[in-house]
Design a protein around this motif. Structure first.
Motif, PDB file in Angstrom:
ATOM      1  N   GLU A   1       0.827  -1.222   0.000  1.00  0.00           N
ATOM      2  CA  GLU A   1       0.000   0.000   0.000  1.00  0.00           C
ATOM      3  C   GLU A   1       0.855   1.263   0.000  1.00  0.00           C
ATOM      4  O   GLU A   1       2.043   1.226   0.289  1.00  0.00           O
ATOM      5  CB  GLU A   1      -0.900  -0.017   1.245  1.00  0.00           C
ATOM      6  N   GLY A   2       0.216   2.383  -0.319  1.00  0.00           N
ATOM      7  CA  GLY A   2       0.886   3.683  -0.273  1.00  0.00           C
ATOM      8  C   GLY A   2       1.730   3.931  -1.506  1.00  0.00           C
ATOM      9  O   GLY A   2       1.409   3.460  -2.594  1.00  0.00           O
ATOM     10  N   GLU A   3       2.822   4.683  -1.344  1.00  0.00           N
ATOM     11  CA  GLU A   3       3.691   5.032  -2.466  1.00  0.00           C
ATOM     12  C   GLU A   3       4.902   4.105  -2.464  1.00  0.00           C
ATOM     13  O   GLU A   3       5.574   3.960  -1.444  1.00  0.00           O
ATOM     14  CB  GLU A   3       4.129   6.497  -2.355  1.00  0.00           C
ATOM     15  N   LEU A   4       5.155   3.486  -3.607  1.00  0.00           N
ATOM     16  CA  LEU A   4       6.289   2.562  -3.719  1.00  0.00           C
ATOM     17  C   LEU A   4       7.327   3.174  -4.648  1.00  0.00           C
ATOM     18  O   LEU A   4       7.150   3.218  -5.853  1.00  0.00           O
ATOM     19  CB  LEU A   4       5.798   1.210  -4.260  1.00  0.00           C
ATOM     20  N   ASP A   5       8.384   3.702  -4.047  1.00  0.00           N
ATOM     21  CA  ASP A   5       9.485   4.260  -4.846  1.00  0.00           C
ATOM     22  C   ASP A   5      10.792   3.688  -4.322  1.00  0.00           C
ATOM     23  O   ASP A   5      10.796   2.789  -3.476  1.00  0.00           O
ATOM     24  CB  ASP A   5       9.462   5.802  -4.818  1.00  0.00           C
ATOM     25  N   HIS A   6      11.903   4.182  -4.844  1.00  0.00           N
ATOM     26  CA  HIS A   6      13.211   3.673  -4.429  1.00  0.00           C
ATOM     27  C   HIS A   6      13.408   3.803  -2.919  1.00  0.00           C
ATOM     28  O   HIS A   6      14.004   2.948  -2.276  1.00  0.00           O
ATOM     29  CB  HIS A   6      14.292   4.433  -5.214  1.00  0.00           C
ATOM     30  N   HIS A   7      12.857   4.886  -2.343  1.00  0.00           N
ATOM     31  CA  HIS A   7      12.996   5.135  -0.906  1.00  0.00           C
ATOM     32  C   HIS A   7      12.402   3.988  -0.075  1.00  0.00           C
ATOM     33  O   HIS A   7      12.892   3.686   1.001  1.00  0.00           O
ATOM     34  CB  HIS A   7      12.293   6.470  -0.576  1.00  0.00           C
TER      35      HIS A   7
ATOM     36  N   ASN B   1      13.605  12.662  -0.468  1.00  0.00           N
ATOM     37  CA  ASN B   1      13.197  13.779  -1.330  1.00  0.00           C
ATOM     38  C   ASN B   1      12.575  13.336  -2.655  1.00  0.00           C
ATOM     39  O   ASN B   1      12.064  14.175  -3.404  1.00  0.00           O
ATOM     40  CB  ASN B   1      14.396  14.696  -1.593  1.00  0.00           C
ATOM     41  N   GLU B   2      12.593  12.035  -2.949  1.00  0.00           N
ATOM     42  CA  GLU B   2      11.965  11.547  -4.186  1.00  0.00           C
ATOM     43  C   GLU B   2      10.471  11.864  -4.179  1.00  0.00           C
ATOM     44  O   GLU B   2       9.917  12.354  -5.171  1.00  0.00           O
ATOM     45  CB  GLU B   2      12.176  10.025  -4.318  1.00  0.00           C
ATOM     46  N   GLY B   3       9.828  11.582  -3.051  1.00  0.00           N
ATOM     47  CA  GLY B   3       8.392  11.851  -2.925  1.00  0.00           C
ATOM     48  C   GLY B   3       8.093  13.332  -2.968  1.00  0.00           C
ATOM     49  O   GLY B   3       7.120  13.773  -3.590  1.00  0.00           O
ATOM     50  N   PHE B   4       8.954  14.122  -2.321  1.00  0.00           N
ATOM     51  CA  PHE B   4       8.779  15.572  -2.329  1.00  0.00           C
ATOM     52  C   PHE B   4       8.868  16.126  -3.750  1.00  0.00           C
ATOM     53  O   PHE B   4       8.053  16.947  -4.175  1.00  0.00           O
ATOM     54  CB  PHE B   4       9.837  16.242  -1.431  1.00  0.00           C
ATOM     55  N   ALA B   5       9.882  15.655  -4.496  1.00  0.00           N
ATOM     56  CA  ALA B   5      10.113  16.189  -5.847  1.00  0.00           C
ATOM     57  C   ALA B   5       8.915  15.920  -6.762  1.00  0.00           C
ATOM     58  O   ALA B   5       8.463  16.805  -7.498  1.00  0.00           O
ATOM     59  CB  ALA B   5      11.386  15.570  -6.443  1.00  0.00           C
ATOM     60  N   ARG B   6       8.378  14.709  -6.735  1.00  0.00           N
ATOM     61  CA  ARG B   6       7.262  14.422  -7.653  1.00  0.00           C
ATOM     62  C   ARG B   6       5.988  15.130  -7.205  1.00  0.00           C
ATOM     63  O   ARG B   6       5.182  15.542  -8.037  1.00  0.00           O
ATOM     64  CB  ARG B   6       7.060  12.927  -7.861  1.00  0.00           C
ATOM     65  N   ALA B   7       5.818  15.295  -5.876  1.00  0.00           N
ATOM     66  CA  ALA B   7       4.642  16.027  -5.396  1.00  0.00           C
ATOM     67  C   ALA B   7       4.738  17.499  -5.799  1.00  0.00           C
ATOM     68  O   ALA B   7       3.747  18.112  -6.217  1.00  0.00           O
ATOM     69  CB  ALA B   7       4.518  15.890  -3.879  1.00  0.00           C
ATOM     70  N   ALA B   8       5.945  18.074  -5.716  1.00  0.00           N
ATOM     71  CA  ALA B   8       6.148  19.469  -6.119  1.00  0.00           C
ATOM     72  C   ALA B   8       5.850  19.645  -7.606  1.00  0.00           C
ATOM     73  O   ALA B   8       5.202  20.618  -8.024  1.00  0.00           O
ATOM     74  CB  ALA B   8       7.583  19.903  -5.807  1.00  0.00           C
ATOM     75  N   ALA B   9       6.314  18.686  -8.418  1.00  0.00           N
ATOM     76  CA  ALA B   9       6.063  18.762  -9.861  1.00  0.00           C
ATOM     77  C   ALA B   9       4.566  18.689 -10.156  1.00  0.00           C
ATOM     78  O   ALA B   9       4.046  19.418 -11.004  1.00  0.00           O
ATOM     79  CB  ALA B   9       6.808  17.631 -10.584  1.00  0.00           C
ATOM     80  N   ALA B  10       3.862  17.822  -9.429  1.00  0.00           N
ATOM     81  CA  ALA B  10       2.410  17.685  -9.637  1.00  0.00           C
ATOM     82  C   ALA B  10       1.692  18.980  -9.261  1.00  0.00           C
ATOM     83  O   ALA B  10       0.793  19.429  -9.979  1.00  0.00           O
ATOM     84  CB  ALA B  10       1.873  16.517  -8.816  1.00  0.00           C
ATOM     85  N   CYS B  11       2.103  19.600  -8.162  1.00  0.00           N
ATOM     86  CA  CYS B  11       1.480  20.861  -7.726  1.00  0.00           C
ATOM     87  C   CYS B  11       1.703  21.961  -8.761  1.00  0.00           C
ATOM     88  O   CYS B  11       0.786  22.703  -9.101  1.00  0.00           O
ATOM     89  CB  CYS B  11       2.061  21.323  -6.396  1.00  0.00           C
ATOM     90  N   PHE B  12       2.944  22.050  -9.264  1.00  0.00           N
ATOM     91  CA  PHE B  12       3.259  23.087 -10.242  1.00  0.00           C
ATOM     92  C   PHE B  12       2.498  22.861 -11.543  1.00  0.00           C
ATOM     93  O   PHE B  12       1.960  23.798 -12.146  1.00  0.00           O
ATOM     94  CB  PHE B  12       4.770  23.112 -10.497  1.00  0.00           C
ATOM     95  N   ALA B  13       2.419  21.597 -11.956  1.00  0.00           N
ATOM     96  CA  ALA B  13       1.734  21.257 -13.210  1.00  0.00           C
ATOM     97  C   ALA B  13       0.240  21.553 -13.143  1.00  0.00           C
ATOM     98  O   ALA B  13      -0.412  21.703 -14.189  1.00  0.00           O
ATOM     99  CB  ALA B  13       1.964  19.782 -13.546  1.00  0.00           C
ATOM    100  N   ALA B  14      -0.303  21.650 -11.940  1.00  0.00           N
ATOM    101  CA  ALA B  14      -1.751  21.880 -11.778  1.00  0.00           C
ATOM    102  C   ALA B  14      -2.209  23.142 -12.496  1.00  0.00           C
ATOM    103  O   ALA B  14      -3.371  23.245 -12.910  1.00  0.00           O
ATOM    104  CB  ALA B  14      -2.099  21.948 -10.301  1.00  0.00           C
ATOM    105  N   GLN B  15      -1.294  24.112 -12.685  1.00  0.00           N
ATOM    106  CA  GLN B  15      -1.644  25.352 -13.397  1.00  0.00           C
ATOM    107  C   GLN B  15      -2.083  25.105 -14.836  1.00  0.00           C
ATOM    108  O   GLN B  15      -2.752  25.937 -15.441  1.00  0.00           O
ATOM    109  CB  GLN B  15      -0.420  26.279 -13.475  1.00  0.00           C
ATOM    110  N   LEU B  16      -1.649  23.964 -15.395  1.00  0.00           N
ATOM    111  CA  LEU B  16      -1.994  23.641 -16.781  1.00  0.00           C
ATOM    112  C   LEU B  16      -3.283  22.834 -16.867  1.00  0.00           C
ATOM    113  O   LEU B  16      -3.653  22.382 -17.947  1.00  0.00           O
ATOM    114  CB  LEU B  16      -0.843  22.863 -17.436  1.00  0.00           C
TER     115      LEU B  16
END
Lengths: 101, 145
Positions: free
Chosen positions: A17-23, B17-32
């Protein structure tokens, strides 16, 4: 991200469940390895209904579980993969190796 | 192509920071005003590029990763992931499906996924200097918006 497991008559079901990434991948792989080693299941069902995101780390996790199941001569199937996960797995051609239902 | 808006994020190569980076990209892309599928495609590609920087660019230490998100005037999202790490000796080989120098958590499918989820993908790398991945995705204009 917890991996919930249930075993009945050497049929093991694992909910990832949840997010599955490299982390998170190593933790999930190790938990699946441990469960497979203990249960020695005839069949492993990986239920992805609660998976909210995956990238290619999910591919690595499924390939590793598939290999492990091969070592204990068991079958494996993946059920309830959400559309985002399905798209990632299809891009890798994973359905040629692993049974998706 | 004119840049309409952009954000630049800098973070250390920690896997959290992998999760942070993709969440930030999704938030920014929301403008489109993207569809859920378009957002997921962008998140997946960003996750792959940032993970490559975290895992491969800095194998033994923490280093700097920069994520640039840009909206271009043709309703396209451009994503640049830059590191100053070890670099890639052979970019064509790195882009080959299943090729990986990583450990078992890596499937060797990162570039394949970036290629199939984005419209364009460019990889520039100099061994010892670092790698820049530039990718773009046009977001469809939806009727009635």
């Amino acid at each position: 991200m917890p991996v919930k497991c249930r075993e009945e008559q050497r049929r093991l079901t694992a909910w990832v469940e949840g997010e599955l990434d490299h982390h998170r991948a190593r933790e999930v792989m190790e938990e699946l390895d441990r469960r497979i080693d203990v249960a020695q299941p005839r069949e492993l069902t990986v239920d992805l209904s609660g998976l909210t995101f995956t990238d290619s780390s999910g591919i690595a996790v499924l390939i590793r579980a598939h290999r492990r199941m091969g070592q204990v001569r068991g079958a494996m199937r993946v059920v309830n993969a959400p559309s985002q996960a399905k798209k990632v797995f299809q891009a890798a051609g994973l359905e040629r190796l692993i049974r998706f239902e | 192509m004119k840049v309409e808006n952009q954000v630049i994020l800098e973070f250390p190569s920690r896997s959290a920071n992998e999760g942070f980076a993709r969440a930030a990209a999704a938030c920014f892309a929301a403008q489109l005003d993207p569809t859920l599928e378009e957002v997921n495609d962008v998140k997946t590609a960003v996750s792959e590029a940032v993970t490559n920087a975290i895992v491969h660019a800095y194998p033994d230490k923490l280093g700097k990763v920069v994520l640039k998100l840009r909206i271009k005037e043709d309703h396209a999202l451009e994503i640049v992931v830059k590191d100053w790490g070890v670099g890639i000796e052979d970019v064509d080989q790195a882009r080959t499906p299943l090729f990986t120098t990583g450990s078992e958590e890596r499937s060797g499918m990162g570039f394949t996924i970036m290629e199939s989820f984005m419209d364009t993908l460019k990889v520039r790398s100099t061994p010892g200097k670092g790698t820049t991945v530039t990718m773009s995705r046009k977001i469809a204009r939806r009727a009635g918006r």
